[in-house]
Design a protein around this motif. Structure first.
Motif, short mmCIF file in Angstrom:
data_model
loop_
_atom_site.label_atom_id
_atom_site.label_comp_id
_atom_site.label_asym_id
_atom_site.label_seq_id
_atom_site.Cartn_x
_atom_site.Cartn_y
_atom_site.Cartn_z
N LYS A 1 0.77 -1.30 -0.04
CA LYS A 1 0.16 -0.14 -0.11
C LYS A 1 0.84 1.23 0.12
CE LYS A 1 -4.48 -1.29 1.77
NZ LYS A 1 -5.48 -0.37 1.69
N GLU B 1 2.42 1.60 -3.35
CA GLU B 1 1.52 2.24 -4.30
C GLU B 1 0.93 3.70 -4.08
OE1 GLU B 1 -3.39 1.52 -5.67
OE2 GLU B 1 -2.52 0.35 -4.03
N MET C 1 -7.04 4.80 -3.57
CA MET C 1 -6.75 3.84 -2.79
C MET C 1 -7.87 3.40 -1.66
SD MET C 1 -2.74 4.45 -2.02
CE MET C 1 -2.74 2.79 -1.10
N VAL D 1 -8.37 5.01 1.23
CA VAL D 1 -8.09 5.50 2.54
C VAL D 1 -8.21 6.79 2.78
CG1 VAL D 1 -6.42 3.53 2.55
CG2 VAL D 1 -5.70 5.89 1.69
N TYR E 1 1.64 7.15 4.12
CA TYR E 1 2.49 5.93 3.31
C TYR E 1 3.46 6.65 2.47
CZ TYR E 1 -1.59 2.73 3.81
OH TYR E 1 -2.40 1.95 4.13
#
Length: 177
Positions: A130, A133, A152, A154, A162
C-alpha cells in the motif's frame, strides 16, 4: 572638517538618485533594471579610491556616464549570452525556438543515475504494497494526496503517511539526492 571628494560624489548621488532611476527606467523600459543600474552606480562610487574621486570635475554627468556604461555592458552581455546559447544549441542538436530539446547525459551521469535507480528499486522492495502504491501514485503519476487517498480508498492522512514512510526509507537507504 570638509567632506572628501568621494563623500561629495556620494552626496550628489543620493540627491539625484530618484532622477537617475527615472532616467534609466526610460532608457531600459524596466524599473527593476533601472534600480539595478543605479545601485551599481553606488557600488562603483563606494569602491572608487579618493584619488580618482578627486579627479571628477562634473559629478552629475559622471554619474550618468557610469550608468550609461553599465547599461551598455548589460546589453552587450545579453547579446553575448544569446550568441553563446545559439552556438551551443546549434552544436548540440535539435532545437525548438532556439531551445535545445535533445540533451543526452554524459556516460558518467548515466551510470550514476542507473546506480541510484537500482538503489531506489532495492529500497522499495522492502516497503509494504500500500505504501509503495501510494508513493507511485503521488510521485510518479503526479496525483495529489487527496487523489491518492480517493483512488486507494483510504484517508488523506493515511495516504500522506504512506508517502512519507517511503520517502523516509529512501532517504535512509539511498541518501539525497
Amino acid at each position: 572638517m570638509t567632506p572628501g571628494p568621494k563623500a561629495e560624489l556620494l552626496s550628489v548621488y543620493l540627491d539625484r538618485r530618484p532622477a537617475l532611476v527615472r532616467f534609466f527606467t526610460t532608457r531600459t523600459g524596466s524599473q527593476d533594471r533601472a534600480e539595478d543600474i543605479v545601485q551599481d552606480i553606488y557600488v562603483r562610487l563606494q569602491s572608487m579610491p579618493d584619488e580618482a574621486a578627486a579627479g571628477v570635475q562634473s559629478p552629475l554627468p559622471f554619474l550618468y556616464r557610469i550608468g550609461g556604461n553599465l547599461m551598455l555592458d548589460a546589453i552587450r552581455g545579453g547579446r553575448r549570452a544569446t550568441e553563446r546559447d545559439k552556438a551551443w544549441t546549434d552544436a548540440s542538436g535539435a532545437a525548438v525556438d532556439g531551445i535545445a530539446v535533445v540533451d543526452a547525459p554524459s556516460p558518467e551521469d548515466a551510470a550514476w543515475a542507473r546506480l541510484k535507480l537500482d538503489q531506489v528499486a532495492a529500497a522499495l522492495e522492502g516497503v509494504p504494497a500500500k505504501a509503495r502504491e501510494a508513493f507511485r501514485l503521488h510521485k510518479i503519476d503526479g496525483l495529489t494526496h487527496a487523489e491518492v487517498a480517493a483512488r486507494m480508498g483510504v484517508s488523506r492522512s493515511s495516504a500522506e503517511k504512506y508517502v512519507s514512510t517511503v520517502l523516509a526509507r529512501l532517504l535512509e537507504q539511498v541518501g539525497w539526492p
